[in-house]
Design a protein around this motif. Structure first.
Motif, mmCIF file in Angstrom:
data_model
loop_
_atom_site.group_PDB
_atom_site.id
_atom_site.type_symbol
_atom_site.label_atom_id
_atom_site.label_comp_id
_atom_site.label_asym_id
_atom_site.label_seq_id
_atom_site.Cartn_x
_atom_site.Cartn_y
_atom_site.Cartn_z
ATOM 1 N N PRO A 127 -21.435 -7.091 -16.944
ATOM 2 C CA PRO A 127 -21.775 -5.755 -16.420
ATOM 3 C C PRO A 127 -23.142 -5.321 -16.942
ATOM 4 C CG PRO A 127 -19.537 -5.800 -17.308
ATOM 5 C CD PRO A 127 -20.177 -7.086 -17.715
ATOM 6 N N SER A 128 -23.876 -4.605 -16.125
ATOM 7 C CA SER A 128 -25.174 -4.102 -16.571
ATOM 8 C C SER A 128 -24.975 -3.022 -17.629
ATOM 9 C CB SER A 128 -25.953 -3.534 -15.379
ATOM 10 O OG SER A 128 -25.305 -2.390 -14.857
ATOM 11 N N GLN A 129 -26.033 -2.749 -18.379
ATOM 12 C CA GLN A 129 -25.953 -1.704 -19.401
ATOM 13 C C GLN A 129 -25.651 -0.349 -18.784
ATOM 14 O OE1 GLN A 129 -29.517 -1.746 -21.762
ATOM 15 N NE2 GLN A 129 -29.128 -3.769 -22.624
ATOM 16 N N ALA A 130 -26.240 -0.095 -17.596
ATOM 17 C CA ALA A 130 -25.978 1.182 -16.923
ATOM 18 C C ALA A 130 -24.509 1.292 -16.526
ATOM 19 C CB ALA A 130 -26.878 1.322 -15.703
ATOM 20 N N ASP A 131 -23.925 0.188 -15.994
ATOM 21 C CA ASP A 131 -22.513 0.213 -15.609
ATOM 22 C C ASP A 131 -21.623 0.414 -16.834
ATOM 23 O OD1 ASP A 131 -23.275 -0.183 -13.035
ATOM 24 O OD2 ASP A 131 -22.666 -2.283 -12.911
ATOM 25 N N ALA A 132 -21.930 -0.283 -17.915
ATOM 26 C CA ALA A 132 -21.120 -0.143 -19.123
ATOM 27 C C ALA A 132 -21.181 1.280 -19.666
ATOM 28 C CB ALA A 132 -21.597 -1.138 -20.183
ATOM 29 N N ALA A 133 -22.395 1.842 -19.708
ATOM 30 C CA ALA A 133 -22.527 3.215 -20.197
ATOM 31 C C ALA A 133 -21.812 4.187 -19.275
ATOM 32 C CB ALA A 133 -24.008 3.586 -20.318
ATOM 33 N N ASP A 134 -21.890 3.959 -17.963
ATOM 34 C CA ASP A 134 -21.228 4.840 -17.003
ATOM 35 C C ASP A 134 -19.716 4.798 -17.170
ATOM 36 O OD1 ASP A 134 -21.420 6.653 -14.760
ATOM 37 O OD2 ASP A 134 -20.562 5.053 -13.548
ATOM 38 N N LEU A 135 -19.163 3.603 -17.363
ATOM 39 C CA LEU A 135 -17.723 3.479 -17.564
ATOM 40 C C LEU A 135 -17.283 4.137 -18.871
ATOM 41 C CD1 LEU A 135 -17.083 -0.161 -16.318
ATOM 42 C CD2 LEU A 135 -15.949 1.899 -15.473
ATOM 43 N N LEU A 136 -18.044 3.953 -19.923
ATOM 44 C CA LEU A 136 -17.684 4.566 -21.204
ATOM 45 C C LEU A 136 -17.760 6.083 -21.127
ATOM 46 C CD1 LEU A 136 -19.461 2.126 -23.682
ATOM 47 C CD2 LEU A 136 -17.027 2.241 -23.123
ATOM 48 N N ARG A 137 -18.803 6.602 -20.460
ATOM 49 C CA ARG A 137 -18.902 8.056 -20.307
ATOM 50 C C ARG A 137 -17.747 8.590 -19.473
ATOM 51 N NH1 ARG A 137 -24.637 7.174 -19.710
ATOM 52 N NH2 ARG A 137 -24.312 7.066 -17.459
ATOM 53 N N GLY A 138 -17.437 7.884 -18.376
ATOM 54 C CA GLY A 138 -16.328 8.322 -17.542
ATOM 55 C C GLY A 138 -15.007 8.293 -18.282
ATOM 56 N N GLY A 139 -14.792 7.249 -19.088
ATOM 57 C CA GLY A 139 -13.568 7.177 -19.860
ATOM 58 C C GLY A 139 -13.458 8.307 -20.866
ATOM 59 N N LEU A 140 -14.587 8.638 -21.509
ATOM 60 C CA LEU A 140 -14.578 9.740 -22.468
ATOM 61 C C LEU A 140 -14.241 11.052 -21.775
ATOM 62 C CD1 LEU A 140 -15.134 10.905 -25.279
ATOM 63 C CD2 LEU A 140 -17.559 11.024 -24.664
ATOM 64 N N ARG A 141 -14.842 11.274 -20.595
ATOM 65 C CA ARG A 141 -14.548 12.518 -19.860
ATOM 66 C C ARG A 141 -13.068 12.607 -19.514
ATOM 67 N NH1 ARG A 141 -19.180 10.939 -16.798
ATOM 68 N NH2 ARG A 141 -21.059 12.040 -17.448
ATOM 69 N N GLN A 142 -12.488 11.510 -19.039
ATOM 70 C CA GLN A 142 -11.085 11.539 -18.655
ATOM 71 C C GLN A 142 -10.176 11.749 -19.860
ATOM 72 O OE1 GLN A 142 -9.930 11.767 -15.636
ATOM 73 N NE2 GLN A 142 -11.990 11.581 -14.786
ATOM 74 N N ARG A 143 -10.515 11.154 -20.984
ATOM 75 C CA ARG A 143 -9.695 11.362 -22.174
ATOM 76 C C ARG A 143 -9.801 12.806 -22.661
ATOM 77 N NH1 ARG A 143 -7.420 6.987 -24.577
ATOM 78 N NH2 ARG A 143 -8.078 4.929 -23.800
ATOM 79 N N LEU A 144 -10.982 13.366 -22.596
ATOM 80 C CA LEU A 144 -11.139 14.767 -22.984
ATOM 81 C C LEU A 144 -10.406 15.689 -22.020
ATOM 82 C CD1 LEU A 144 -14.902 14.827 -24.031
ATOM 83 C CD2 LEU A 144 -12.901 14.894 -25.527
ATOM 84 N N ARG A 145 -10.468 15.358 -20.722
ATOM 85 C CA ARG A 145 -9.752 16.171 -19.736
ATOM 86 C C ARG A 145 -8.241 16.094 -19.972
ATOM 87 N NH1 ARG A 145 -12.151 14.348 -15.634
ATOM 88 N NH2 ARG A 145 -13.657 16.046 -15.442
#
Length: 331
Positions: free
Chosen positions: A42-60
């Motif tokens: 995965p590209s660095q942008a994809d990895a960062a996007d997935l990690l950010r999305g996962g953090l948002r969902q866990r916080l939600r």
């Protein structure tokens, strides 16, 4: 399942389990469709996007979806404070003690700190002109110079700003790395206005006889004052936002606890040292111990607050069908 798909699934673990079961396959398929042919990682942008999305969902899921906006608000306030302080210290750096005193100096400046404060002022200019990636790079550069000035000064045999000044600048800089990318132009210019106002204040703080007090009472007066101003501003903003059911201010307060504590380090350490030893001024051991406590206790408040929010959101267990809802007696 090929290797790329397997690696996307590993990154997907950043999301809560229920979310992965519901939408995990769809998310991975989307990234696979957008990936170029022959890609194995995965590209660095994809990895960062997935990690950010996962953090948002866990916080939600924990009921803390407003934490990230709160971090961004804290970053703006921290950046304003850091650049304003840099303007004051820059003015003071321009007035070294007279050469006849034999006090070490860095040429026409008090110390090598002039390079650090210039980097922070440059970051304010970059933020007004090009927010986003370039601003984060400028803040990261200023933060790196703030940390590196101590060993560099030791190697060069030149003075550096006192740790009492550098530590809160590091704390503010770490929070400022979360600056939002999109803000109205008038808000982006606010750090420049703060720099101008603080620079004028720094000129007025200079003693009449041109004796610089960069290492004396000046820092001990300015830093707690900045802590009070920062704390009052975030409390007022938090109260105003809370009236609209917006909890960003509360999260911003938690994020800024460490920088506020570091700005008040001399007072906190003096209080602790006075209680323990009856000393009127804190020693280095008291300052170091207080800095460690502030650096650990502040970040620890965030996970505790998230856990408390999750506990408050947990639904109450349903009453058994054969129990009377009024008196609790089994039927």
């Amino acid at each position: 399942m090929n290797e790329l798909e397997r690696r996307y699934h590993r990154l997907l673990r950043a999301y809560p389990a229920e979310y992965r079961r519901a939408r995990g396959a769809e998310i991975v398929d989307t990234y696979l469709d957008l990936a170029g042919p022959g890609r194995r990682w995965p590209s660095q942008a994809d990895a960062a996007d997935l990690l950010r999305g996962g953090l948002r969902q866990r916080l939600r899921a924990a009921g803390a979806a407003d934490l990230i906006p709160g971090v961004r608000l804290a970053a703006v306030l921290a950046f304003l404070t850091a650049t304003a302080l840099a303007a004051v210290w820059s003015v003071l750096e321009l007035h070294p003690p007279p050469a006849k005193w034999g006090v070490p100096s860095a040429g026409p400046f008090v110390s090598l700190g002039i390079g650090v404060w210039a980097a922070w002022l440059l970051a304010a200019v970059v933020y007004a002109a090009a927010p986003g990636r370039w601003t984060r790079r400028a803040v990261a550069l200023a933060l790196l110079l703030t940390v590196a000035v101590v060993p560099v000064a030791a190697l060069a045999g030149l003075p550096h700003p006192p740790l009492l000044v550098l530590l809160p600048q590091v704390g503010l800089g770490l929070v400022a790395l979360g600056l939002p990318e999109r803000l109205p132009a008038r808000l982006r210019a606010t750090p420049l206005l703060a720099v101008g106002a603080a620079g004028l204040a720094g000129v007025n703080l200079l003693p009449r006889n041109d004796i610089i007090s960069y290492y004396g009472w000046t820092a001990e007066q300015i830093l707690p004052g900045a802590a009070v101003v920062l704390l009052v501003v975030v409390l007022l903003l938090g109260a105003g936002l809370a009236l609209r059911a917006d909890q960003r201010g509360g999260w911003a307060l938690l994020v800024l606890l460490t920088p506020v504590g570091l700005l008040s380090l001399h007072i906190l350490a003096g209080s602790a040292d006075g209680l323990l030893n009856g000393a009127p001024r804190p020693g280095w051991s008291a300052l170091a111990a207080t800095a460690v406590v502030v650096g650990v206790a502040g970040p620890a408040m965030l996970p505790l607050a998230i856990a408390l929010r999750r506990r408050m959101r947990r639904p109450a267990p349903a009453e058994p069908a054969n129990r009377c809802p009024t008196c609790g007696v089994h039927r």
